[in-house]
Design an enzyme around this catalytic site. Structure first.
Site, PDB file in Angstrom:
ATOM      1  CB  SER A  89      -0.911  -0.034   1.175  1.00  0.00           C
ATOM      2  OG  SER A  89      -0.202  -0.215   2.252  1.00  0.00           O
ATOM      3  CB  SER A 112     -14.058  26.811 -28.422  1.00  0.00           C
ATOM      4  OG  SER A 112     -13.804  26.187 -29.578  1.00  0.00           O
ATOM      5  CG  ASN A 124      -4.318  -4.951  12.366  1.00  0.00           C
ATOM      6  OD1 ASN A 124      -3.862  -4.740  11.648  1.00  0.00           O
ATOM      7  ND2 ASN A 124      -4.882  -5.941  12.957  1.00  0.00           N
ATOM      8  CB  THR A 182     -41.274  26.348  -9.127  1.00  0.00           C
ATOM      9  OG1 THR A 182     -42.401  26.740 -10.114  1.00  0.00           O
ATOM     10  CG2 THR A 182     -41.225  27.121  -7.973  1.00  0.00           C
ATOM     11  CD  GLU A 221     -19.077  23.186 -19.237  1.00  0.00           C
ATOM     12  OE1 GLU A 221     -18.538  22.274 -19.611  1.00  0.00           O
ATOM     13  OE2 GLU A 221     -19.716  24.008 -19.678  1.00  0.00           O
ATOM     14  CE  LYS A 261     -19.089  27.030 -27.976  1.00  0.00           C
ATOM     15  NZ  LYS A 261     -19.981  26.553 -26.966  1.00  0.00           N
ATOM     16  CE1 TYR A 289      -6.636  -3.189   8.558  1.00  0.00           C
ATOM     17  CE2 TYR A 289      -5.899  -5.511   8.275  1.00  0.00           C
ATOM     18  CZ  TYR A 289      -5.999  -4.088   7.778  1.00  0.00           C
ATOM     19  OH  TYR A 289      -5.473  -3.512   6.520  1.00  0.00           O
TER      20      TYR A 289
HETATM   21  N1  ARG Z   1      -1.747  -1.260   4.842  1.00  0.00           N
HETATM   22  C1  ARG Z   1      -2.690  -1.725   5.832  1.00  0.00           C
HETATM   23  C2  ARG Z   1      -3.796  -0.747   5.806  1.00  0.00           C
HETATM   24  O1  ARG Z   1      -3.769   0.128   5.060  1.00  0.00           O
HETATM   25  C3  ARG Z   1      -2.103  -1.540   7.204  1.00  0.00           C
HETATM   26  C4  ARG Z   1      -2.451  -2.455   8.194  1.00  0.00           C
HETATM   27  C5  ARG Z   1      -2.048  -3.570   8.227  1.00  0.00           C
HETATM   28  N2  ARG Z   1      -2.410  -4.663   9.020  1.00  0.00           N
HETATM   29  C6  ARG Z   1      -2.243  -6.053   8.606  1.00  0.00           C
HETATM   30  N3  ARG Z   1      -2.420  -6.741   9.879  1.00  0.00           N
HETATM   31  N4  ARG Z   1      -1.809  -6.608   7.805  1.00  0.00           N
HETATM   32  O2  ARG Z   1      -5.109  -1.312   6.192  1.00  0.00           O
END
Ligand code: ARG
Length: 468
Positions: A23, A277, A110, A155, A290, A283, A317
């Site tokens: 991540s 444009s 976690n 309206t 938008e 334009k 978790y």
């Molecule tokens: N990258 C994980 C998340 O965003 C972090 C927590 C990871 N915990 C685990 N037990 N793998 O949730």
């Protein structure tokens, strides 16, 4: 591949699996929150005698060094690590040695990620509140200037009754004021600290969770460790509130686009907020409005995505929850950008007040007032409605407005009309007689503006809710 958990494994992770799982590419955004949380954690561990003061000093110096090096661009957050937590911990150990290995005592990723995300979201809420306040100020400035600028109220997108530009803007003030209040509500409800929840069941170390919570500006610790690590309600609430903000901005954008069109010409968007444009030289397009309208979909998407991610997750978790980040980060950035740009566009927009007034004069916006005139002279409302209907038909045939008819013409349709009908249906009267709470009349509008000013003054004063 750099990960924190090699011990029980006999094989290397497959590269594709590693990439799928990692991540760092998006949670690197959390580096400052991760370090801030770690510093509080270490201070608490030392206070509880779990770490020595020397270890504490070493770790904090190390973490502060990492923070400042990342901020100065001297240290690059490397994608070689699985996530931001691994990067910070591994860098710390590389820099200060053994003491660094004690940082994660009594903590799990976690509760760590739950904390980081809360700290991040809390800051975002504060920023979004400030941006909304700026938007409210911009709207209020227009209101103060245009209490007497008459325009048609619609309206079904059909001209209905005359209102003022101040009144129309006031409707948006109300919407964004509710949005602003929602930020504060979410903040108050989410402001509890998950750190110390451990993986899911707390820890056996004698942690002082109140102390950590206090160091990080929370009202207190979360009260159930399983919920502590797996609660993402506050993010869902924020996504929902931001979806509403975007819905409001989108409606407003739609009106600006219409008003800026050649057919309406109620406003002229500043050159700085328009684009041209490539083919049609004449334009001047309302692209910003938008885009704001268009980007609404992304924010709704983040809300739907997170609700769906969370719906099947058993306690506590689960890795699904890593999916809380990318779209929510995007939604927060998108909403902030849209509010700021919209505010700028509004501040620089020109209102074509004469066009607005002229438009209100055409289209029988004073027909209800003509009916009310008859009611005030003893005609039952339903009959009055029918009489004015005939007046309108007569006008349409002659291509004139109600104000252009002579008294004789009026009296041919109903003898109840007297000379004072002209005053009763003048646009100024139509607007200014509407003085009940919330109406466009000047007295009512002045009262609303007074309350709005007070609200904005207090918004700043009440900032103790985001004191962190
Ligand atoms: N990258 C994980 C998340 O965003 C972090 C927590 C990871 N915990 C685990 N037990 N793998 O949730």
């Amino acid at each position: 591949m750099a990960q924190l958990w090699g011990g029980r494994f006999t094989k290397e992770t497959d590269q594709l699996v590693y990439n799928f799982n990692a991540s760092i590419s998006f949670d690197k955004k959390l580096y400052a929150q991760d370090i801030r949380g770690s510093i509080a954690h270490v201070m608490m561990l030392a206070k509880q005698g779990i770490l020595t003061d020397i270890e504490k000093e070493q770790i904090i110096d190390g973490l502060e060094g990492i923070l400042s090096d990342v901020e100065k661009g001297k240290l690059k957050i490397s994608d070689a690590y699985e996530d931001i937590h691994s990067f910070v911990e591994a860098t710390l150990i590389a820099r200060i040695g053994d003491a660094g290995k004690k940082l994660h005592t009594g903590r799990s990723r976690n509760d760590q990620v739950a904390l980081d995300m809360k700290l991040y979201t809390r800051d975002e809420i504060t920023q979004i509140s400030h941006l909304l306040e700026e938007l409210l100020r911009a709207i209020l400035a227009i209101m103060e200037e245009h209490m007497e600028t008459v325009m048609p109220g619609f309206t079904h997108l059909q001209k209905a009754q005359p209102i003022t530009l101040a009144h129309h803007m006031g409707a948006y003030f109300e919407m964004f004021k509710r949005d602003h209040e929602r930020m504060r509500d979410i903040y108050k409800r989410m402001n509890t600290c998950p750190l110390g929840s451990g993986a899911l069941a707390g820890t056996t170390y004698p942690l002082d969770r109140e102390y950590t919570a206090q160091l990080l500006g929370f009202d207190g610790p979360t009260l159930n460790s399983m919920d502590g690590v797996s609660d993402r309600d506050y993010l869902i609430e924020l996504m929902s509130a931001l979806s509403i903000v975007m819905m409001h901005l989108s409606r407003f954008s739609e009106e600006v686009i219409l008003w800026n069109s050649n057919e309406y010409q109620f406003v002229e968007i500043d050159d700085a907020y328009s684009t041209g444009s490539s083919i049609m030289p004449q334009k001047k397009n309302p692209d910003i409005a938008e885009l704001v309208r268009g980007k609404t979909g992304r924010v709704y998407g983040a809300l739907m995505s997170l609700l769906t991610t969370m719906k099947g997750i058993p306690l506590a978790y689960n890795k699904d929850m890593q999916e809380d980040k990318e779209m929510c980060f995007d939604a927060m950035d998108t909403a902030k950008g849209c509010i700021a740009l919209f505010t700028g566009m509004l501040r620089t927009m020109q209102f074509q007040t004469e066009r607005m007034e002229k438009s209100a004069r055409q289209g029988f916006t004073n027909a209800t007032d003509a009916a009310d005139y008859l009611v005030n002279h003893g005609v039952p409302f339903r009959d009055a409605h029918g009489i004015v209907g005939r007046l309108v038909l007569y006008c349409i045939e002659k291509n004139i407005g109600l104000d252009d008819m002579t008294l004789e013409e009026y009296r041919e349709i109903s003898p109840v009309f007297e000379e004072d009908i002209f005053d009763a249906i003048s646009l100024e009267t139509c607007v200014n007689k509407r003085v009940t709470v919330g109406a466009p009349g000047k007295t009512a509008m002045k009262q609303a503006i007074k309350l709005y000013k007070q609200y904005l003054r207090e918004a700043r004063r009440k900032e103790e809710w985001n004191r962190n």
